[in-house]
Write an enzyme that holds these catalytic residues in place. Structure first.
Site, PDB file in Angstrom:
ATOM      1  N   GLN A  13      -4.384  -1.332   9.522  1.00 48.12           N
ATOM      2  CA  GLN A  13      -4.330  -2.689   8.973  1.00 48.12           C
ATOM      3  C   GLN A  13      -4.915  -3.689   9.970  1.00 48.12           C
ATOM      4  O   GLN A  13      -4.552  -3.693  11.147  1.00 48.12           O
ATOM      5  CB  GLN A  13      -2.873  -3.041   8.628  1.00 48.12           C
ATOM      6  CG  GLN A  13      -2.711  -4.356   7.900  1.00 48.12           C
ATOM      7  CD  GLN A  13      -3.343  -4.371   6.508  1.00 48.12           C
ATOM      8  OE1 GLN A  13      -3.424  -3.337   5.839  1.00 48.12           O
ATOM      9  NE2 GLN A  13      -3.816  -5.518   6.080  1.00 48.12           N
ATOM     10  N   LYS A  45       0.840  -1.204   0.000  1.00 48.45           N
ATOM     11  CA  LYS A  45       0.000   0.000   0.000  1.00 48.45           C
ATOM     12  C   LYS A  45       0.874   1.253   0.000  1.00 48.45           C
ATOM     13  O   LYS A  45       0.616   2.222  -0.721  1.00 48.45           O
ATOM     14  CB  LYS A  45      -0.939  -0.009   1.211  1.00 48.45           C
ATOM     15  CG  LYS A  45      -2.057  -1.040   1.081  1.00 48.45           C
ATOM     16  CD  LYS A  45      -2.811  -1.311   2.376  1.00 48.45           C
ATOM     17  CE  LYS A  45      -3.769  -2.489   2.188  1.00 48.45           C
ATOM     18  NZ  LYS A  45      -4.491  -2.882   3.383  1.00 48.45           N
ATOM     19  N   ASP A  75     -10.942   2.857   3.785  1.00 45.51           N
ATOM     20  CA  ASP A  75     -11.280   1.436   3.708  1.00 45.51           C
ATOM     21  C   ASP A  75     -12.793   1.230   3.557  1.00 45.51           C
ATOM     22  O   ASP A  75     -13.236   0.164   3.157  1.00 45.51           O
ATOM     23  CB  ASP A  75     -10.868   0.744   5.029  1.00 45.51           C
ATOM     24  CG  ASP A  75      -9.658  -0.163   4.865  1.00 45.51           C
ATOM     25  OD1 ASP A  75      -9.420  -0.650   3.750  1.00 45.51           O
ATOM     26  OD2 ASP A  75      -8.964  -0.381   5.875  1.00 45.51           O
TER      27      ASP A  75
HETATM   28  N1  GUN Z   1      -6.641  -6.758   6.320  1.00 46.13           N
HETATM   29  C1  GUN Z   1      -6.920  -7.545   5.261  1.00 46.13           C
HETATM   30  N2  GUN Z   1      -7.546  -6.831   4.302  1.00 46.13           N
HETATM   31  C2  GUN Z   1      -7.650  -5.572   4.758  1.00 46.13           C
HETATM   32  C3  GUN Z   1      -8.196  -4.382   4.227  1.00 46.13           C
HETATM   33  O1  GUN Z   1      -8.717  -4.323   3.117  1.00 46.13           O
HETATM   34  N3  GUN Z   1      -8.093  -3.275   5.012  1.00 46.13           N
HETATM   35  C4  GUN Z   1      -7.543  -3.312   6.250  1.00 46.13           C
HETATM   36  N4  GUN Z   1      -7.504  -2.188   6.946  1.00 46.13           N
HETATM   37  N5  GUN Z   1      -7.027  -4.394   6.784  1.00 46.13           N
HETATM   38  C5  GUN Z   1      -7.090  -5.522   6.035  1.00 46.13           C
END
Ligand code: GUN
Length: 301
Positions: free
Chosen positions: A98, A54, A121
């Site tokens: 995350q 990311k 998100d």
């Molecule tokens: N953990 C696994 N997929 C995601 C996601 O799309 N966003 C976040 N914040 N954590 C994750």
């Protein structure tokens, strides 16, 4: 018939070019640089690799990027205070915490603490509610990526029979909601199947568009798919390890989706591969949401 492959890497690359051009324009014309913070608690290897990807994407697009890593034993109060600091930071337009978080931290409390207007998100209940009533600000990234794959592969969505396998909060429920909306790139008739659905195959066989987020390999086999269907495989299952083709001595996971690819490919008209289908779109939509948030802050639509 062998299905056309819907190439998520190519569609994601095209979208990132568009996002990059728009970012340059926003900086040039409004002096606003999209800002994204990714908050990582602990050192879960999968989370580290997601957050690294990311950050890399964010930097490549010219965003202001902050990686905030905290130890696994951070207190819930300290994490909430950290989020609040970014809520108030005008350089930050998107906050991503995350998941999963360590057990002593209530994930919902952390998500709820986030400013919904920075929740790129799309997990905050305000954003879930906005999506439900057709007023979405940020669509959650994986389902938003699926919608883009359908639109950009030329799939007819309006009036289509869509069947979703899986009812998770991050994929099944939101993709059903997105495609149900009275909007362009949606307007489908949507059925959601889950672990208590009596005869899943009787539903999947009706699907013009079949979206599979079941969470285990071979959840959908060839006999469960109508001829000519478009199949989106959201699953990522680690089924083994193999030597890396680029780094000598390194082992990399062998990934498989939730769909029996070889059999389903012979019946479908189009299908996403794993890897290289939905995966590359998720991070792209996170960047899209961050740019959208920055545009909102700059008063641009
Ligand atoms: N953990 C696994 N997929 C995601 C996601 O799309 N966003 C976040 N914040 N954590 C994750």
């Amino acid at each position: 018939m062998s299905a056309t492959i819907i190439d998520g890497r190519q569609i994601a690359a095209q979208m990132r070019e568009e996002i990059k051009a728009e970012t340059e324009k926003l900086i040039r014309e409004h002096g606003v640089t999209p800002g994204l913070v990714t908050i990582l608690v602990g050192e879960n290897p999968a989370s580290v690799s997601y957050v690294t990807a990311k950050q890399k994407a964010s930097k490549e697009l010219g965003f202001y990027s902050v990686q905030d890593s905290r130890p696994a034993d951070i207190s819930e109060a300290d994490l909430l205070a950290l989020v609040d600091g970014y809520n108030k930071d005008p350089r930050i337009h998107g906050i991503l915490v995350q998941l999963p978080l360590p057990k002593h931290i209530d994930e919902n409390k952390v998500l709820y603490a986030m400013d919904p207007d920075k929740d790129v998100d799309g997990f905050h209940p305000v954003n879930v509610g906005r999506l439900m009533i057709g007023e979405a600000k940020f669509l959650p990234c994986t389902p938003a990526g699926i919608q883009q794959l359908l639109i950009r592969s030329g799939t007819a969505i309006e009036g289509a029979e869509v069947v979703v396998v899986g009812r998770s909060n991050i994929v099944g429920k939101p993709i059903a909601n997105i495609l149900l909306q009275k909007k362009e790139g949606a307007n489908a008739t949507v059925t959601v199947c889950h672990t208590r659905t009596r005869d899943i195959a009787s539903h999947t066989r009706r699907a013009d568009i079949l979206i599979v987020a079941a969470g285990f390999p071979n959840a959908v086999t060839g006999d469960m798919v109508k001829k000519g269907a478009v199949v989106i495989d959201v699953g990522v299952n680690r089924v083994g390890e193999k030597p890396s083709s680029t780094v000598p001595g390194k082992m990399v996971p062998i990934l498989k989706g939730d769909v029996d690819f070889d059999a389903v490919r012979e019946r479908a008209s189009a299908i996403t591969p794993v890897p290289g289908g939905v995966g590359p779109m998720t991070i792209t939509m996170l960047m899209f949401n961050t740019l959208k948030s920055a545009k909102g802050a700059a008063g641009v639509d």
